[in-house]
Design an enzyme around this catalytic site. Structure first.
Site, PDB file in Angstrom:
ATOM      1  CD  GLN A  66      -2.836   1.301   2.365  1.00 33.29           C
ATOM      2  OE1 GLN A  66      -3.416   2.333   2.581  1.00 33.29           O
ATOM      3  NE2 GLN A  66      -3.011   0.261   3.143  1.00 33.29           N
ATOM      4  CB  SER A  67       3.550   2.599   2.123  1.00 32.65           C
ATOM      5  OG  SER A  67       4.570   1.717   1.696  1.00 32.65           O
ATOM      6  CG  ASP A 122      13.475 -13.292 -11.940  1.00 32.05           C
ATOM      7  OD1 ASP A 122      13.920 -12.627 -10.977  1.00 32.05           O
ATOM      8  OD2 ASP A 122      13.606 -14.522 -12.032  1.00 32.05           O
ATOM      9  CG  PHE A 146      11.581  -4.096  -2.514  1.00 31.86           C
ATOM     10  CD1 PHE A 146      10.512  -4.934  -2.783  1.00 31.86           C
ATOM     11  CD2 PHE A 146      12.270  -3.529  -3.578  1.00 31.86           C
ATOM     12  CE1 PHE A 146      10.125  -5.210  -4.089  1.00 31.86           C
ATOM     13  CE2 PHE A 146      11.893  -3.795  -4.888  1.00 31.86           C
ATOM     14  CZ  PHE A 146      10.819  -4.630  -5.135  1.00 31.86           C
ATOM     15  CE  LYS A 185      10.843  -8.869   5.269  1.00 28.07           C
ATOM     16  NZ  LYS A 185      10.376 -10.016   4.500  1.00 28.07           N
ATOM     17  CB  VAL A 186       7.192  -1.439   9.303  1.00 29.36           C
ATOM     18  CG1 VAL A 186       6.036  -0.545   9.729  1.00 29.36           C
ATOM     19  CG2 VAL A 186       8.246  -1.459  10.406  1.00 29.36           C
ATOM     20  CE1 TYR A 187       2.644  -6.003   4.928  1.00 32.22           C
ATOM     21  CE2 TYR A 187       3.696  -7.243   6.683  1.00 32.22           C
ATOM     22  CZ  TYR A 187       3.357  -7.106   5.349  1.00 32.22           C
ATOM     23  OH  TYR A 187       3.732  -8.061   4.441  1.00 32.22           O
ATOM     24  CD  GLU A 188      -1.803   2.120   8.302  1.00 29.74           C
ATOM     25  OE1 GLU A 188      -1.588   2.368   7.124  1.00 29.74           O
ATOM     26  OE2 GLU A 188      -1.844   3.008   9.177  1.00 29.74           O
ATOM     27  CG  ASP A 217       0.503   0.889   4.709  1.00 30.00           C
ATOM     28  OD1 ASP A 217       1.704   0.859   5.003  1.00 30.00           O
ATOM     29  OD2 ASP A 217      -0.236  -0.099   4.795  1.00 30.00           O
ATOM     30  N   GLY A 296      -7.985  20.284  19.184  1.00 32.67           N
ATOM     31  CA  GLY A 296      -7.605  21.693  19.130  1.00 32.67           C
ATOM     32  C   GLY A 296      -8.152  22.482  20.309  1.00 32.67           C
ATOM     33  N   GLY A 297      -8.241  23.781  20.137  1.00 35.20           N
ATOM     34  CA  GLY A 297      -8.635  24.651  21.242  1.00 35.20           C
ATOM     35  C   GLY A 297     -10.143  24.855  21.363  1.00 35.20           C
TER      36      GLY A 297
HETATM   37  N1  COA Z   1      11.896 -10.069  -9.212  1.00 39.28           N
HETATM   38  C1  COA Z   1      12.566 -10.839  -8.344  1.00 39.28           C
HETATM   39  N2  COA Z   1      12.469 -10.676  -7.009  1.00 39.28           N
HETATM   40  C2  COA Z   1      11.646  -9.729  -6.552  1.00 39.28           C
HETATM   41  C3  COA Z   1      10.896  -8.898  -7.416  1.00 39.28           C
HETATM   42  C4  COA Z   1      11.058  -9.091  -8.806  1.00 39.28           C
HETATM   43  N3  COA Z   1      10.401  -8.356  -9.690  1.00 39.28           N
HETATM   44  N4  COA Z   1      10.170  -8.051  -6.658  1.00 39.28           N
HETATM   45  C5  COA Z   1      10.436  -8.347  -5.381  1.00 39.28           C
HETATM   46  N5  COA Z   1      11.320  -9.352  -5.302  1.00 39.28           N
HETATM   47  C6  COA Z   1      11.887  -9.966  -4.107  1.00 39.28           C
HETATM   48  C7  COA Z   1      12.761  -9.006  -3.332  1.00 39.28           C
HETATM   49  O1  COA Z   1      14.018  -8.900  -3.961  1.00 39.28           O
HETATM   50  C8  COA Z   1      12.826  -9.720  -1.981  1.00 39.28           C
HETATM   51  O2  COA Z   1      13.799 -10.746  -2.047  1.00 39.28           O
HETATM   52  P1  COA Z   1      14.984 -10.953  -0.949  1.00 39.28           P
HETATM   53  O3  COA Z   1      14.347 -10.810   0.395  1.00 39.28           O
HETATM   54  O4  COA Z   1      15.441 -12.333  -1.252  1.00 39.28           O
HETATM   55  O5  COA Z   1      15.996  -9.924  -1.167  1.00 39.28           O
HETATM   56  C9  COA Z   1      11.480 -10.409  -1.909  1.00 39.28           C
HETATM   57  O6  COA Z   1      10.880 -10.274  -3.201  1.00 39.28           O
HETATM   58  C10 COA Z   1      10.501  -9.915  -0.887  1.00 39.28           C
HETATM   59  O7  COA Z   1      10.516  -8.519  -0.716  1.00 39.28           O
HETATM   60  P2  COA Z   1      10.051  -7.891   0.692  1.00 39.28           P
HETATM   61  O8  COA Z   1       9.991  -6.437   0.547  1.00 39.28           O
HETATM   62  O9  COA Z   1      10.920  -8.438   1.765  1.00 39.28           O
HETATM   63  O10 COA Z   1       8.556  -8.462   0.834  1.00 39.28           O
HETATM   64  P3  COA Z   1       7.820  -9.085   2.096  1.00 39.28           P
HETATM   65  O11 COA Z   1       6.512  -9.535   1.586  1.00 39.28           O
HETATM   66  O12 COA Z   1       8.622 -10.108   2.802  1.00 39.28           O
HETATM   67  O13 COA Z   1       7.644  -7.858   3.082  1.00 39.28           O
HETATM   68  C11 COA Z   1       6.883  -5.655   3.719  1.00 39.28           C
HETATM   69  C12 COA Z   1       6.633  -6.911   2.864  1.00 39.28           C
HETATM   70  C13 COA Z   1       5.837  -4.629   3.336  1.00 39.28           C
HETATM   71  C14 COA Z   1       6.769  -5.999   5.190  1.00 39.28           C
HETATM   72  C15 COA Z   1       8.304  -5.120   3.408  1.00 39.28           C
HETATM   73  O14 COA Z   1       8.442  -4.952   2.032  1.00 39.28           O
HETATM   74  C16 COA Z   1       8.601  -3.811   4.123  1.00 39.28           C
HETATM   75  O15 COA Z   1       8.862  -3.767   5.323  1.00 39.28           O
HETATM   76  N6  COA Z   1       8.616  -2.707   3.351  1.00 39.28           N
HETATM   77  C17 COA Z   1       8.965  -1.384   3.852  1.00 39.28           C
HETATM   78  C18 COA Z   1       7.869  -0.781   4.685  1.00 39.28           C
HETATM   79  C19 COA Z   1       6.557  -0.710   3.962  1.00 39.28           C
HETATM   80  O16 COA Z   1       6.431  -0.161   2.892  1.00 39.28           O
HETATM   81  N7  COA Z   1       5.546  -1.259   4.606  1.00 39.28           N
HETATM   82  C20 COA Z   1       4.176  -1.014   4.246  1.00 39.28           C
HETATM   83  C21 COA Z   1       3.675  -1.897   3.252  1.00 39.28           C
HETATM   84  S1  COA Z   1       2.047  -1.391   2.894  1.00 39.28           S
END
Ligand code: COA
Length: 475
Positions: A66-67, A122, A146, A185-188, A217, A296-297
């Protein structure tokens, strides 16, 4: 955008003219003809017909969930050409999350990826990397969200990208900035908790609450978009790109700054506008949850309206703005409160807010939220009806302004999306459906990156843009 250069001959001629007739130039400048400072002349085209704000900006969109997608969708609405890079066969994980129509991309995906083009690559395949290299050379901005380190692991370090295209802006969302949590790693909701929102949301007597607004996000995506546009603007002067980083914790805290304000005020006494003050409950060391108190005030609270017993959204948010206190007293049938020393001034009212809102609620309960809205607006009393998502989806005025837009999708059919909430008078928003996975792969390879048909066939055979074959997957 990167390609438009001033022709040297013209530039030379311009500087010659400036050197010859400085007095005339100064006079023209004073008149503001827009020529003397090398800016383009104002367009003669009618408003809204001079292209879009970000026409010519090309984005390599490496975002997911999302973000990041929120950010690039906004840039696309503003006219940028957003090329979304997705993993072959898989794509953005949200395509298959919370699916409502079997076989169609989810609304989670479609509502965050409109007006973009999709190419599958890829990035870990050597030929995939070749394509990415060409994209980096031709794009203005790379946006990614990522997990920390993932882009580097692909080989796309800042140093590498900057060498390949010194004008490229590399914009990232991460959960945390540099520090103890930077690798997380962080979600919303993690961001809502770590950014100060959850501890200050909810009722005092209950646990911390996350909010439905995706401030971690979508909020951070918005911050990132501003960072990107600023970096594009600076690039006009410097000719070089830069990194833009938005940490979700920082984005949430920025949106919660009034609570950090209150934290510092606590050192100087109780927070008198919080209803807990009027209720005589002492404050602790940190900013408490304030329920539906106004931030607010101007004291405010959420009040029941007619039908609240059966309709969970029959409420109105009522603000007792000081300048209209007299009108409020008349409306609710308490004219003596206008002069009563216990109620006449904002300071006197603070310890009595509970009683005041109970009395106003006796009045609002006799009317629907829309009736309260209509009556109060005639007296300039600020109120806000609680609108359900159903009411918002059906609101004609939001459709008329393009804030809610219906788009048609080849697989799922018609769906609603949120259009551009930022209205520019000379740049109409471009709000289109989301792309199918890899829908524009051929088009981008040939028309944007200049690959010949034979090369495209070779790339396809290599597996760089197609899903891995079943036996490869099993191995
Ligand atoms: N081709 C090949 N590999 C790809 C690719 C592509 N086109 N697109 C993504 N990948 C791979 C990445 O290289 C990564 O591989 P690696 O870990 O072996 O280096 C893998 O996919 C997974 O990426 P990742 O970002 O770790 O995904 P996740 O699903 O494990 O984590 C989040 C998701 C959101 C938790 C993480 O991306 C994150 O913390 N992002 C930053 C904060 C953020 O934006 N959070 C809010 C999300 S709404």
């Amino acid at each position: 955008m990167a390609k438009k250069k001033v022709k040297p001959a013209k530039a030379k001629a311009a500087s010659k003219a400036t050197a010859k007739k400085p007095a005339k130039v100064a006079a023209k400048k004073a008149k503001g003809n827009g020529k003397s400072n090398n800016l383009p002349r104002p367009s003669n085209k009618p408003w809204g017909q001079a292209g879009r704000a970000l026409d010519g900006v090309r984005i390599l969109d490496f975002t997911h969930v999302q973000s990041g997608p929120t950010c690039t969708q906004l840039l696309a609405y503003m006219g940028a050409d957003v090329i979304k890079v997705e993993r072959p066969g898989v794509g953005d994980i949200t395509r298959g999350q919370l699916v409502d129509v079997k076989g169609a991309d989810s609304l989670y995906f479609t509502m965050l990826n409109g007006t973009k083009r999709s190419i599958t690559i890829d990035s870990k395949h050597p030929k995939g990397m070749d394509i990415l290299n060409r994209l980096i050379k031709t794009c203005d901005v790379l946006v990614e969200n990522f997990a920390p380190g993932a882009l580097d692991r692909m080989g796309l370090t800042w140093e590498y990208i900057n060498k390949l295209n010194p004008r490229m802006i590399v914009a990232s969302v991460k959960g945390f900035g540099p520090g103890p949590y930077e690798d997380c790693k962080v979600y919303e909701n993690v961001a809502q908790c770590a950014g100060g929102s959850a501890s200050t949301t909810g009722f005092r007597e209950g646990p911390p609450l996350v909010t439905g607004a995706q401030i971690g996000d979508s909020g951070t995506g918005l911050h990132l978009a501003l960072g990107i546009v600023s970096a594009l603007y600076q690039r006009i002067r410097t000719g070089r790109g830069q990194r833009v980083l938005c940490a979700m914790q920082d984005g949430v805290l920025n949106l919660c700054r009034v609570k950090l304000r209150d934290q510092q005020r606590l050192a100087h006494g109780p927070l008198t506008e919080y209803s807990q003050y009027g209720e005589g409950i002492p404050f602790g060391k940190a900013v408490p949850r304030a329920g539906n108190d106004s931030g607010g005030g101007q004291p405010a609270w959420l009040l029941k309206c007619k039908g609240w017993e059966t309709d969970p959204d029959a409420y109105i948010y009522f603000i007792t703005q000081a300048p209209v206190w007299g009108e409020i007293c008349d409306l609710i049938g308490e004219p003596t409160w206008k002069t009563d020393p216990d109620y006449a001034t904002p300071k006197a009212r603070l310890p009595r807010l509970r009683k005041i809102f109970d009395r106003i609620e006796q009045w609002t309960e006799t009317k629907t939220k829309f009736e309260v809205m209509e009556i109060c607006n005639q007296h300039d009393i600020p109120v806000g009806p609680i609108l359900s998502m159903k009411e918002i989806a059906e609101d004609e005025s939001l459709r008329a302004t393009g804030t809610v837009v219906e788009v048609d999708h080849p697989v799922r059919g018609k769906y609603l999306t949120v259009g551009n909430p930022i209205k520019l008078s000379d740049s109409p928003a471009r709000v289109e459906r989301s792309p199918l996975l890899g829908e524009h792969t051929d088009e981008i390879l040939t028309k944007v990156l200049g690959y010949k048909a034979a090369e495209v066939a070779e790339i396809k055979n290599s597996g760089a843009i197609t899903p891995p074959k079943k036996e490869e997957k099993a191995a």
